[in-house]
Design an enzyme around this catalytic site. Structure first.
Site, PDB file in Angstrom:
ATOM      1  CG  ASN A  16      -1.819  -1.132   1.173  1.00 53.34           C
ATOM      2  OD1 ASN A  16      -2.681  -1.374   0.132  1.00 53.34           O
ATOM      3  ND2 ASN A  16      -2.019  -1.991   2.094  1.00 53.34           N
ATOM      4  CB  CYS A  17      -0.098   4.713  -0.332  1.00 55.64           C
ATOM      5  SG  CYS A  17       0.478   6.299  -0.566  1.00 55.64           S
ATOM      6  N   PRO A  18       3.092   4.367   0.870  1.00 53.20           N
ATOM      7  CG  PRO A  18       4.857   5.564   1.237  1.00 53.20           C
ATOM      8  CD  PRO A  18       3.738   4.562   2.060  1.00 53.20           C
TER       9      PRO A  18
END
Length: 84
Positions: A16-18
């Site tokens: 997931n982000c980032p």
């Protein structure tokens, strides 16, 4: 666009982000001008994150983004060309 036309593929599924953007940037540094990088992600946020990164990077051109389903899981494919 397909993997046959990408010089390198980065698999960031499950991240997931980032992380998708961080790993995209790292892999993009290893791609030569004129070559295309394929990024395969499962994070739907990667659509806007990678688009934003490409728009803010002078030598990156976002060619295509595709949404598919593989094994019941949403997969997002991004194709970024390094321009001279």
């Amino acid at each position: 666009m397909s993997t046959e036309t990408a010089a390198k593929t980065v698999d960031v599924k499950g991240q997931n982000c980032p992380m998708p953007v961080i790993k995209t940037k790292g892999a993009f540094d290893d791609v030569s001008a004129g070559e295309t990088l394929e990024v395969v992600a499962t994070d739907s946020g990667s659509l806007s994150d990678i688009k934003g990164w490409a728009e803010s990077t002078a030598d990156a051109e976002l060619l295509d983004q595709q949404e598919t389903t593989e094994g019941g899981e949403d997969v997002y494919k991004h194709y970024i060309k390094k321009v001279e």
